[in-house]
Design a protein around this motif. Structure first.
Motif, short mmCIF file in Angstrom:
data_model
loop_
_atom_site.label_atom_id
_atom_site.label_comp_id
_atom_site.label_asym_id
_atom_site.label_seq_id
_atom_site.Cartn_x
_atom_site.Cartn_y
_atom_site.Cartn_z
N VAL A 93 -73.12 32.82 87.41
CA VAL A 93 -72.24 31.91 88.14
C VAL A 93 -71.09 32.67 88.82
O VAL A 93 -70.45 32.14 89.71
CB VAL A 93 -71.71 30.81 87.18
CG1 VAL A 93 -70.68 29.91 87.84
CG2 VAL A 93 -72.88 29.97 86.66
N VAL A 95 -68.19 33.78 87.39
CA VAL A 95 -67.01 33.03 86.96
C VAL A 95 -65.72 33.81 87.18
O VAL A 95 -64.75 33.27 87.70
CB VAL A 95 -67.12 32.63 85.47
CG1 VAL A 95 -65.82 32.01 84.99
CG2 VAL A 95 -68.29 31.70 85.26
N THR A 137 -60.43 28.85 87.51
CA THR A 137 -61.88 28.87 87.70
C THR A 137 -62.59 27.85 86.81
O THR A 137 -63.76 28.04 86.46
CB THR A 137 -62.46 30.27 87.42
OG1 THR A 137 -62.19 30.62 86.05
CG2 THR A 137 -61.86 31.31 88.34
N HIS A 139 -64.00 24.98 87.27
CA HIS A 139 -65.29 24.43 87.72
C HIS A 139 -66.42 25.43 87.47
O HIS A 139 -67.51 25.06 87.07
CB HIS A 139 -65.23 24.01 89.19
CG HIS A 139 -64.98 25.14 90.14
ND1 HIS A 139 -63.78 25.79 90.24
CD2 HIS A 139 -65.82 25.74 91.01
CE1 HIS A 139 -63.87 26.75 91.14
NE2 HIS A 139 -65.10 26.75 91.62
N LYS A 140 -66.15 26.71 87.68
CA LYS A 140 -67.18 27.73 87.43
C LYS A 140 -67.40 27.92 85.93
O LYS A 140 -68.53 28.20 85.50
CB LYS A 140 -66.79 29.06 88.08
CG LYS A 140 -66.96 29.05 89.58
CD LYS A 140 -66.77 30.43 90.14
CE LYS A 140 -67.18 30.47 91.60
NZ LYS A 140 -67.17 31.84 92.12
N GLU A 143 -69.65 25.14 84.87
CA GLU A 143 -70.99 25.40 85.39
C GLU A 143 -71.70 26.47 84.55
O GLU A 143 -72.88 26.35 84.23
CB GLU A 143 -70.88 25.85 86.86
CG GLU A 143 -72.19 26.08 87.54
CD GLU A 143 -72.01 26.57 88.98
OE1 GLU A 143 -72.99 27.13 89.51
OE2 GLU A 143 -70.92 26.40 89.58
#
Length: 152
Positions: A93, A95, A137, A139-140, A143
């Motif tokens: 991802v 991140v 970060t 949202h990452k 994810e």
């Protein structure tokens, strides 16, 4: 000063430190395990997260005298080759920005997924909200934790 025998990352170490020395400083200053980071120093941000018997624990305020025979795992002991599913998902991802909080984030995520291998996004958000990221970060991070859950 007292002598403590600690089980860390599958090895036994002996350190001679004051009873109230935080585990973080034993790891970093006495054992050279510098992957665990110091940030707030008041157990509020999670950069210092390690596992104590598999539980994500902030180490910056945890006195070494409270460890006893517990197993401590640091980011260095999570996997030998950096191939834990959470670490692989972090890379997939992408991140990290500054990366400072990442070891604590990864340790928290690994402990969370061990208890809850198929979390919802809401469960991921709730579990990860105790670790702060100055770069934002989040949202990452969510994810990557969801991806790691699928990798297992």
């Amino acid at each position: 000063m007292a002598n403590y025998k600690l089980k860390i990352n599958g090895e036994t170490f002996q350190v001679d430190v004051e009873d109230d020395t935080p585990l973080l400083w034993v790891l970093r200053d006495h054992l050279g395990l510098v992957g665990t980071k110091f940030s707030c120093g008041i157990a509020q941000c999670g950069a210092c997260t390690v596992h104590i018997n598999g539980e994500a624990t902030f180490s910056c305020t945890l006195p070494v005298s409270s460890i006893g025979s517990s197993e401590v795992t640091t980011i260095e002991g999570l996997s030998k080759n950096g191939d834990h599913p959470v670490q692989k998902a972090w890379e997939e991802v992408d991140v990290a920005q500054c990366g400072y909080c990442q070891a604590g984030q990864i340790m928290n995520a690994a402990a969370f997924l061990k208890k809850n291998p198929k979390p919802t996004m809401e469960e991921i958000e709730n579990a990860m909200n105790r670790n702060l990221c100055r770069c934002g970060t989040y949202h990452k991070i969510r994810e990557a934790v969801a991806l790691a859950a699928k990798m297992k």
